[in-house]
Design a protein around this motif. Sequence first.
Motif, mmCIF file in Angstrom:
data_model
loop_
_atom_site.group_PDB
_atom_site.id
_atom_site.type_symbol
_atom_site.label_atom_id
_atom_site.label_comp_id
_atom_site.label_asym_id
_atom_site.label_seq_id
_atom_site.Cartn_x
_atom_site.Cartn_y
_atom_site.Cartn_z
ATOM 1 N N SER A 59 31.489 15.646 76.280
ATOM 2 C CA SER A 59 30.590 15.069 75.280
ATOM 3 C C SER A 59 29.498 16.079 74.979
ATOM 4 N N GLU A 61 31.988 10.366 73.773
ATOM 5 C CA GLU A 61 30.800 10.828 73.061
ATOM 6 C C GLU A 61 29.717 9.749 73.067
ATOM 7 N N GLU A 96 27.881 8.235 69.964
ATOM 8 C CA GLU A 96 28.585 7.266 69.135
ATOM 9 C C GLU A 96 28.462 5.846 69.682
ATOM 10 N N GLU A 116 26.637 2.516 70.439
ATOM 11 C CA GLU A 116 25.510 1.789 69.867
ATOM 12 C C GLU A 116 24.406 1.622 70.916
#
Length: 274
Positions: A52, A80, A83, A85
Amino acid sequence: MLLNEKYEKLKKYIEELGSAVIAFSGGVDSTFLLKICYDVLKDKAIAVTATSSTYPEREFREAIKLAKEIGIRHKIIRSEELEIEGFAKNHVNRCYYCKSELFSKLIKVAEEEGMKYVLDGTNADDTGDFRPGRRAAKELGVKSPLLECGFTKDDIRKMSKELGLPTWNKPAYACLSSRFPYGEEITSDKLSMVEKAEDYLLKLGFVGFRVRHHGDIARIELRQDQINMMMDENMRKDVIKKFKGVGFKYVSLDLEGYRTGSMNEAVAEMINNV
């Protein structure tokens, strides 16, 4: 319990698991755990490393090398965090989001490979710091053999040295997102700034340090025995030039030096309420 007794307990613990996927970062703890898992379980153990933007390229390359030297099967996945939330907003629960995502992916790998458990490298010393990622591990049933068998960081370093692991004296490492004050948004560009700055300090011979990102300001935490290195005029000018070149406007040296969890100091009350 004597260290050799802990070691035998750990091997028995892992043997009883039967098979496992090990979350492998290439750090001191996960490398030691990986070595024991491979020695005990052989092809019933798989190392999994998640790449990541919060995981430096140098650490990724080292993880690949270590897994190859140990001889264990090694899988690379993508996880990652930016990405996820809520992660980039950098709330005090940031690590919970990250670990939930990571462990969920490792569980999927374990299911696909027919492995019974997912293991992480949490040790007995980790319980004394604020680690919301531990809650994610418990919720998802991830096991922590080093913690369960009472291994401290010092124990792990001593046994790693006896086993000939090159990581026995490797400085402690945390993902790059730990360089940001809670509440400051984390972006790929900011992570890149920190990674390039820390890579440069490594190149200069510094070890066991952090570059904290405070907007336009880089706050450098060095080991107490290396602070004087930064006082050399040429060294200081080189660091300033490099750091400004990667995007910082101001470069500062923290006189308290390097300490783990320094970003938690300013939000102690908030953390206690989590």
